[in-house]
Design a protein around this motif. Structure first.
Motif, mmCIF file in Angstrom:
data_model
loop_
_atom_site.group_PDB
_atom_site.id
_atom_site.type_symbol
_atom_site.label_atom_id
_atom_site.label_comp_id
_atom_site.label_asym_id
_atom_site.label_seq_id
_atom_site.Cartn_x
_atom_site.Cartn_y
_atom_site.Cartn_z
ATOM 1 N N LYS A 1 42.821 46.889 35.002
ATOM 2 C CA LYS A 1 43.130 46.456 36.361
ATOM 3 C C LYS A 1 44.609 46.113 36.409
ATOM 4 C CE LYS A 1 42.138 42.378 38.017
ATOM 5 N NZ LYS A 1 41.441 41.137 38.447
ATOM 6 N N VAL A 2 45.157 46.116 37.602
ATOM 7 C CA VAL A 2 46.562 45.759 37.809
ATOM 8 C C VAL A 2 46.617 44.369 38.435
ATOM 9 C CG1 VAL A 2 48.685 46.307 39.053
ATOM 10 C CG2 VAL A 2 47.301 48.152 38.066
ATOM 11 N N VAL A 3 47.467 43.522 37.887
ATOM 12 C CA VAL A 3 47.722 42.194 38.448
ATOM 13 C C VAL A 3 49.201 42.116 38.802
ATOM 14 C CG1 VAL A 3 47.777 39.707 38.005
ATOM 15 C CG2 VAL A 3 45.869 41.102 37.148
ATOM 16 N N VAL A 4 49.496 41.771 40.048
ATOM 17 C CA VAL A 4 50.887 41.660 40.500
ATOM 18 C C VAL A 4 51.127 40.236 40.991
ATOM 19 C CG1 VAL A 4 52.604 42.432 42.181
ATOM 20 C CG2 VAL A 4 51.042 44.092 41.138
ATOM 21 N N ALA B 1 49.725 45.994 44.021
ATOM 22 C CA ALA B 1 48.673 46.171 43.017
ATOM 23 C C ALA B 1 47.759 47.340 43.385
ATOM 24 C CB ALA B 1 47.867 44.890 42.872
ATOM 25 N N LYS B 2 47.446 47.468 44.684
ATOM 26 C CA LYS B 2 46.586 48.567 45.128
ATOM 27 C C LYS B 2 47.261 49.918 44.921
ATOM 28 C CE LYS B 2 44.040 50.276 49.157
ATOM 29 N NZ LYS B 2 43.705 50.059 50.580
ATOM 30 N N LYS B 3 48.539 50.022 45.306
ATOM 31 C CA LYS B 3 49.260 51.288 45.148
ATOM 32 C C LYS B 3 49.373 51.686 43.686
ATOM 33 C CE LYS B 3 52.164 50.951 49.309
ATOM 34 N NZ LYS B 3 53.560 50.832 49.820
ATOM 35 N N LEU B 4 49.756 50.719 42.857
ATOM 36 C CA LEU B 4 49.925 51.013 41.437
ATOM 37 C C LEU B 4 48.584 51.312 40.783
ATOM 38 C CD1 LEU B 4 51.831 51.259 39.071
ATOM 39 C CD2 LEU B 4 51.698 48.765 38.757
ATOM 40 N N GLY B 5 47.553 50.569 41.176
ATOM 41 C CA GLY B 5 46.224 50.809 40.611
ATOM 42 C C GLY B 5 45.692 52.184 40.960
ATOM 43 N N GLU B 6 45.907 52.626 42.203
ATOM 44 C CA GLU B 6 45.450 53.963 42.615
ATOM 45 C C GLU B 6 46.156 55.051 41.811
ATOM 46 O OE1 GLU B 6 46.243 53.911 46.778
ATOM 47 O OE2 GLU B 6 44.315 52.969 47.302
ATOM 48 N N TYR B 7 47.442 54.845 41.533
ATOM 49 C CA TYR B 7 48.187 55.834 40.741
ATOM 50 C C TYR B 7 47.670 55.855 39.299
ATOM 51 C CZ TYR B 7 52.012 57.817 37.999
ATOM 52 O OH TYR B 7 52.750 58.561 37.106
ATOM 53 N N ARG C 1 39.884 54.359 33.739
ATOM 54 C CA ARG C 1 38.929 53.837 34.709
ATOM 55 C C ARG C 1 39.305 52.410 35.125
ATOM 56 N NH1 ARG C 1 34.261 52.689 32.898
ATOM 57 N NH2 ARG C 1 34.706 52.932 30.675
ATOM 58 N N VAL C 2 39.159 52.165 36.408
ATOM 59 C CA VAL C 2 39.449 50.839 36.960
ATOM 60 C C VAL C 2 38.208 49.955 36.838
ATOM 61 C CG1 VAL C 2 40.056 49.557 39.047
ATOM 62 C CG2 VAL C 2 41.116 51.785 38.593
ATOM 63 N N ASP C 3 38.423 48.709 36.458
ATOM 64 C CA ASP C 3 37.355 47.709 36.450
ATOM 65 C C ASP C 3 37.982 46.402 36.920
ATOM 66 O OD1 ASP C 3 35.423 45.807 36.000
ATOM 67 O OD2 ASP C 3 34.827 46.574 34.053
ATOM 68 N N ASP D 1 39.093 45.946 30.189
ATOM 69 C CA ASP D 1 39.550 45.820 28.803
ATOM 70 C C ASP D 1 41.014 45.422 28.748
ATOM 71 O OD1 ASP D 1 37.094 46.728 27.531
ATOM 72 O OD2 ASP D 1 37.582 48.705 28.330
ATOM 73 N N TYR D 2 41.803 45.964 29.692
ATOM 74 C CA TYR D 2 43.252 45.750 29.667
ATOM 75 C C TYR D 2 43.762 45.354 31.055
ATOM 76 C CZ TYR D 2 42.682 48.449 25.387
ATOM 77 O OH TYR D 2 42.259 48.889 24.160
#
Length: 316
Positions: free
Chosen positions: A94-97, A112-118, A124-126, A131-132
């Motif tokens: 997952k991305v945390v901003v 976070a949404k833009k970077l996560g989509e890329y 895989r997103v969770d 995990d990371y």
């Protein structure tokens, strides 16, 4: 290796060198805004575990790069960071901003949404238990790109299982004062439990306005016929009852083993539970010692819930 350490809110006054004294190594690179960057190059390999064990340390991230505030560069560096974490394996992320510069035109959630989509092209997103973590901090003139793992980024805090929340309902018979309704709304908000109020809707509206809240889905105004809908074990809490916590524990064990739903029925600040509702209850229970003084409604409800949850914890 440089680590970005976020301290718990209560630790704002901690001297950063107290942190170094606890781990007996490292150098403070920067400290402020409840965060520290520490150079751990001269530390043992178990240093991250030592940091994680310090109570007032909230989050830990390992800094990969500090780059200019260019989105294209951010996406490239974040991709390199993620691929370095998952390698050829099958890891989730997952991305945390965190936007330290509030003037930056893109919000933390949007970035976070833009970077996560890329990055979802590569792993895989969770969002619940990844995990990371790919961590990005937006500063006045730079992006910090860092990473962490499930166990390193956040503490493993023990808490009441979320599915228990739906198995206890508070039913309050006729709250008359706005402050009483405010207390009950705040209790529902804090614990997430459903509270049903048999009262004038205007009292609840005034409570919401005073708390500057919109309506809460877990606080409902009901009539007496709706009050016990979906409740398997209705229990009156009253200072005039014969049974005490022993009976509540016994009933709670039964509810836990059978997956039943408990309804705790209480009166208001002036009157005990009405005869009508008492007649629909399976049990009447009193709480606390014989002081001769009734508990406030919210205190009694919180007390009863705590007995139930503690019983369930002991029976897990």
């Amino acid at each position: 290796m440089r680590a970005l350490i976020t301290l718990e809110p209560y630790a704002r006054s901690i001297n950063p060198y107290d942190l170094l004294a606890r781990i007996n190594c490292g150098q403070i690179v920067e400290c402020g805004r409840n965060k520290c960057i520490i150079d751990l190059s001269d530390c043992d390999t178990n240093i991250l575990t030592m940091l994680r064990d310090i109570n007032y340390v909230g989050h830990i991230s390992i800094i990969d790069q500090i780059i200019s505030r260019d989105l294209d560069t951010l996406f490239v560096v974040a991709k390199e960071t993620l691929l370095g974490l998952i390698g050829n394996g099958d890891g989730t992320f997952k991305v945390v901003v965190r936007r330290m510069d509030k003037k930056y035109p893109v919000t933390s959630i949007e970035l976070a949404k833009k970077l996560g989509e890329y990055l979802a092209q590569f792993a895989r997103v969770d969002l619940e238990d990844p995990d990371y973590i790919v961590y990005v901090e937006v500063r006045d003139d730079s992006f910090i790109v860092a990473h962490s793992t499930r166990d390193l980024f956040r503490k493993r805090r023990e808490a009441i299982p979320s599915d228990w929340v739906n198995r206890v309902v508070g039913i309050v018979d006729g709250p008359k004062e706005v402050y009483e309704a405010m207390d009950l709304v705040q209790l529902s908000h804090a614990l997430g439990i459903e509270i049903r109020l048999i009262t004038n809707p205007l009292i609840v509206d005034r409570a919401f306005r005073a708390l500057r809240l919109g309506s809460l889905p877990r606080v409902r105004i009901v009539n007496i016929d709706e009050a016990l809908n979906g409740i398997d074990i209705p229990i009156v809490l009253s200072m005039h009852a014969n049974y005490n916590e022993r009976k509540l524990i016994e009933v709670s064990r039964e509810a836990f083993s059978k997956g039943l739903r408990i309804g705790l029925i209480l009166g208001n600040e002036y009157d005990d539970v009405s005869l009508n509702l008492r007649g629909r209850a399976m049990y009447e229970i009193r709480l606390g010692p014989m002081t001769g003084h009734p508990m406030r409604t919210t205190i009694a409800l919180a007390y009863g819930i705590s007995v139930i949850y503690t019983t369930w914890l002991m029976n897990q």
